[in-house]
Design a protein around this motif. Structure first.
Motif, PDB file in Angstrom:
ATOM      1  N   SER A 432       0.852  -1.195   0.000  1.00  0.00           N
ATOM      2  CA  SER A 432       0.000   0.000   0.000  1.00  0.00           C
ATOM      3  C   SER A 432       0.883   1.238   0.000  1.00  0.00           C
ATOM      4  O   SER A 432       2.107   1.146   0.113  1.00  0.00           O
ATOM      5  CB  SER A 432      -0.889  -0.012   1.236  1.00  0.00           C
ATOM      6  OG  SER A 432      -0.085   0.118   2.406  1.00  0.00           O
ATOM      7  N   GLY A 433       0.235   2.411  -0.108  1.00  0.00           N
ATOM      8  CA  GLY A 433       1.008   3.644  -0.182  1.00  0.00           C
ATOM      9  C   GLY A 433       1.932   3.850   0.990  1.00  0.00           C
ATOM     10  O   GLY A 433       3.128   4.108   0.829  1.00  0.00           O
ATOM     11  N   GLY A 434       1.400   3.706   2.227  1.00  0.00           N
ATOM     12  CA  GLY A 434       2.234   3.904   3.402  1.00  0.00           C
ATOM     13  C   GLY A 434       3.303   2.835   3.520  1.00  0.00           C
ATOM     14  O   GLY A 434       4.454   3.118   3.845  1.00  0.00           O
ATOM     15  N   GLU A 435       2.928   1.574   3.255  1.00  0.00           N
ATOM     16  CA  GLU A 435       3.908   0.492   3.306  1.00  0.00           C
ATOM     17  C   GLU A 435       5.014   0.716   2.282  1.00  0.00           C
ATOM     18  O   GLU A 435       6.197   0.471   2.550  1.00  0.00           O
ATOM     19  CB  GLU A 435       3.215  -0.845   3.024  1.00  0.00           C
ATOM     20  CG  GLU A 435       2.332  -1.353   4.143  1.00  0.00           C
ATOM     21  CD  GLU A 435       1.625  -2.634   3.754  1.00  0.00           C
ATOM     22  OE1 GLU A 435       1.367  -3.459   4.648  1.00  0.00           O
ATOM     23  OE2 GLU A 435       1.331  -2.807   2.551  1.00  0.00           O
ATOM     24  N   LEU A 436       4.615   1.173   1.104  1.00  0.00           N
ATOM     25  CA  LEU A 436       5.578   1.375   0.020  1.00  0.00           C
ATOM     26  C   LEU A 436       6.664   2.349   0.450  1.00  0.00           C
ATOM     27  O   LEU A 436       7.862   2.082   0.307  1.00  0.00           O
ATOM     28  CB  LEU A 436       4.845   1.892  -1.217  1.00  0.00           C
ATOM     29  CG  LEU A 436       5.630   1.995  -2.517  1.00  0.00           C
ATOM     30  CD1 LEU A 436       6.121   0.636  -2.942  1.00  0.00           C
ATOM     31  CD2 LEU A 436       4.751   2.601  -3.601  1.00  0.00           C
ATOM     32  N   SER A 437       6.274   3.476   0.990  1.00  0.00           N
ATOM     33  CA  SER A 437       7.259   4.476   1.402  1.00  0.00           C
ATOM     34  C   SER A 437       8.153   3.942   2.509  1.00  0.00           C
ATOM     35  O   SER A 437       9.360   4.211   2.529  1.00  0.00           O
ATOM     36  CB  SER A 437       6.540   5.745   1.882  1.00  0.00           C
ATOM     37  OG  SER A 437       5.850   6.351   0.814  1.00  0.00           O
ATOM     38  N   ARG A 438       7.571   3.164   3.439  1.00  0.00           N
ATOM     39  CA  ARG A 438       8.387   2.637   4.538  1.00  0.00           C
ATOM     40  C   ARG A 438       9.337   1.535   4.054  1.00  0.00           C
ATOM     41  O   ARG A 438      10.459   1.428   4.529  1.00  0.00           O
ATOM     42  CB  ARG A 438       7.480   2.136   5.661  1.00  0.00           C
ATOM     43  CG  ARG A 438       6.951   3.285   6.522  1.00  0.00           C
ATOM     44  CD  ARG A 438       6.010   2.801   7.593  1.00  0.00           C
ATOM     45  NE  ARG A 438       4.669   2.595   7.067  1.00  0.00           N
ATOM     46  CZ  ARG A 438       3.843   1.623   7.463  1.00  0.00           C
ATOM     47  NH1 ARG A 438       4.229   0.755   8.384  1.00  0.00           N
ATOM     48  NH2 ARG A 438       2.634   1.511   6.944  1.00  0.00           N
ATOM     49  N   PHE A 439       8.882   0.734   3.092  1.00  0.00           N
ATOM     50  CA  PHE A 439       9.785  -0.246   2.493  1.00  0.00           C
ATOM     51  C   PHE A 439      10.971   0.463   1.821  1.00  0.00           C
ATOM     52  O   PHE A 439      12.120   0.046   1.947  1.00  0.00           O
ATOM     53  CB  PHE A 439       9.049  -1.093   1.452  1.00  0.00           C
ATOM     54  CG  PHE A 439       8.568  -2.411   1.986  1.00  0.00           C
ATOM     55  CD1 PHE A 439       9.465  -3.365   2.432  1.00  0.00           C
ATOM     56  CD2 PHE A 439       7.215  -2.703   2.036  1.00  0.00           C
ATOM     57  CE1 PHE A 439       9.020  -4.594   2.918  1.00  0.00           C
ATOM     58  CE2 PHE A 439       6.765  -3.919   2.523  1.00  0.00           C
ATOM     59  CZ  PHE A 439       7.665  -4.868   2.969  1.00  0.00           C
TER      60      PHE A 439
END
Length: 553
Positions: A432-439
């Motif tokens: 997801s968007g938030g997961e993507l940035s944290r990855f």
């Protein structure tokens, strides 16, 4: 590093000039204040599509100018500029300017020299990485994963590249020789006949000219032979002019004492004899020069006919026949000795391939070892970022032979699994968007920012998280900023408190015109902004105290 950004007439921004520095810079503001406009403006100078909808209402054009300090005047950025006919002096900033007209169309300039949007995109990829919820570049693009892993591994890919070039050059020489051999083999019978014919003919350089001149001389002699014989008989025959003059001279010698005039007559006859003898000598010289042997003339004419006939057959001039004979003999020799030559070139190509394969295998082993270390490094970053159920892996897989290249024989791709038991897949397809940035943040920290742009922009990387996770994000952004310039758009006070520089984005209106502005914050203003982020519309003393604690930490 991005040092300055100037924006004129972009959507709600009328005029804005911002200076940036090293380390972590944070941009905060209420939802809808215009943070996306700022990123859109930066995207323009990085080669994004020049949409006329970005032009502020009532303005003729939008203009964005960005200034960058580049690491070295002889690095890849300078090389790219040089390839496009541009240059930059040591210590000189790189200025990129983009104009977008309200009626459509755009123009770009690099250091005040016209440039294409394509060049801006290439420069942008080297200068800035923007990571947002819809980002498809940087770490999300599998085409760059191999280079990132090599940089992380400190792998010497140059040896593989050199071996690849050597191998391809050897294969090219072999293929060229095979093609020449095939052509020569096809013409072998003709070559053998032509070489035999030319060898028998044995043409010599300049031979045609010599034969033609000699034939012309003999032909002239043939035409005047009778006349020369007649002249010789008239001058020096038994009843010729010289014989009669000599007879007259002998008579005058006996009668000369009778009168002085006879002495003068004798002298005149003597002179006539001398001149006549001289004429006879010249006639003899000409006769000798023009003398011909009919058999020799016939042989010369036959030789000329043969030379010219063979030259016409091969579509060359007769004087070019000796060189043609040598060339065809060499081609025939290539056919007859070609197999041995091809065998040598084949051995050279096989040896070059073996060297490439060995270098590529060594690089593959280095990549596999580094992939394990990278996976462990990313895994250590996931739990603090509230991604403890996720798994990350670096796939290093062999490529089909036809896809081998100067970068080796491996396919490298970063993959993730976000839930226990879920299959691994490319990051951008399952996060997801938030997961993507944290990855992306976890990978950036684990990679220690190897091989990427030196300015990183994260757009709302803390979306949907708070507390300890937000603090972990802020900590990792701060760690990244020790090596790179990092700019982050954030709603998290924990992240904002870690910034070295703080910018507040706000929207204002005078009742008729709405504008977006960006203000660099001083210490007191910064504390107040973080307190606002903590408490909302009404800033409380408790929020200010908590902001103070965050800044102190």
């Amino acid at each position: 590093m991005l040092t300055a950004l100037s924006i004129r007439d972009v959507v709600l921004i009328e005029a804005l000039d911002l200076d940036f520095g090293a380390g972590l810079g944070v941009l905060t503001g209420e939802t809808g204040a215009g943070k996306s406009i700022l990123l859109d403006a930066l995207g323009l100078v990085l080669g994004a599509r020049g949409d006329s909808g970005l032009v502020r209402h009532g303005s003729a054009q939008a203009v964005v100018t960005a200034s960058f300090d580049i690491p070295a005047a002889d690095g890849p950025i300078a090389a790219l500029l040089g390839d496009n006919g541009l240059s930059i002096e040591p210590g000189e900033p790189l200025m990129i300017r983009r104009l977008v007209k309200a009626d459509g169309g755009s123009r770009a300039f690099v250091n005040d020299q016209p440039a294409s949007a394509g060049l801006l995109r290439e420069l942008g990829a080297m200068l800035v990485e923007i990571h947002g919820q819809h980002d498809d570049r940087g770490l999300l693009n599998p085409r760059g994963h191999r280079a990132l892993l090599d940089a992380f591994a400190r792998a010497d890919a140059g040896a593989v590249s050199a071996a690849w070039r050597e191998w391809r050059a050897a294969v090219a020489r072999l293929e060229e020789a095979r093609a020449a051999q095939a052509v020569a083999e096809r013409d072998r019978e003709w070559l053998a006949h032509a070489v035999a014919e030319l060898t028998t003919l044995a043409p010599e350089a300049g031979e045609e000219e010599r034969l033609a001149e000699r034939r012309a001389t003999m032909q002239r002699g043939e035409r005047v032979a009778g006349e020369l014989t007649a002249v010789a008989d008239l001058l020096d025959g038994s009843d010729g002019a010289l014989s009669r003059l000599r007879q007259a001279a002998r008579i005058l010698e006996r009668a000369g004492e009778a009168h002085p005039a006879l002495v003068d007559a004798l002298a005149a006859i003597d002179r006539a004899i001398v001149e006549g003898a001289g004429a006879q000598d010249q006639v003899d010289v000409a006769a000798d020069a023009l003398a011909f042997d009919p058999a020799v003339l016939e042989a010369d004419e036959a030789r000329l006919f043969e030379l010219r006939g063979v030259a016409r057959k091969h579509r060359v001039q007769p004087d070019e026949l000796p060189a043609l004979s040598e060339e065809l003999a060499q081609r025939l020799a290539l056919v007859e000795g070609g197999e041995a030559g091809l065998a040598g070139l084949t051995r050279a190509a096989d040896a070059a391939e073996a060297r490439y394969v060995a270098a590529a295998k060594a690089l593959s082993a280095t990549r596999a070892e580094a992939a394990g270390r990278l996976d462990a490094g990313v895994a250590a970053e996931l739990a603090p970022l509230k991604l403890d159920a996720a798994r990350f892996r670096t796939t290093v897989a062999p490529l089909p032979r036809e896809q081998w290249g100067a970068d080796g024989s491996d396919r490298v791709e970063f993959e993730v699994s976000t839930n226990p038991g879920a299959p691994f897949a490319p990051l951008m397809k399952i996060a997801s968007g938030g997961e993507l940035s944290r990855f992306i943040l976890a990978m950036k920290v684990a990679l220690a920012e190897e091989g990427g742009a030196r300015t990183l922009v994260f757009d709302e990387i803390d979306r949907g998280v708070g507390g300890a996770v937000a603090s972990a994000i802020g900590d990792r952004l701060a760690r990244l900023s020790t090596r790179n310039q990092v700019l982050v758009v954030t709603h998290s006070p924990q992240v904002a408190a870690r910034g070295r520089r703080h910018y507040r984005i706000a929207k204002s209106s005078d009742g008729t015109v709405t504008r977006t502005g960006v203000t660099p914050l001083g210490p007191d203003e910064r504390r107040e902004e973080i307190a606002r982020m903590l408490s909302g519309a009404e800033v409380t003393p408790e929020a200010r105290a908590q902001a103070e604690r965050l800044l102190a930490a």
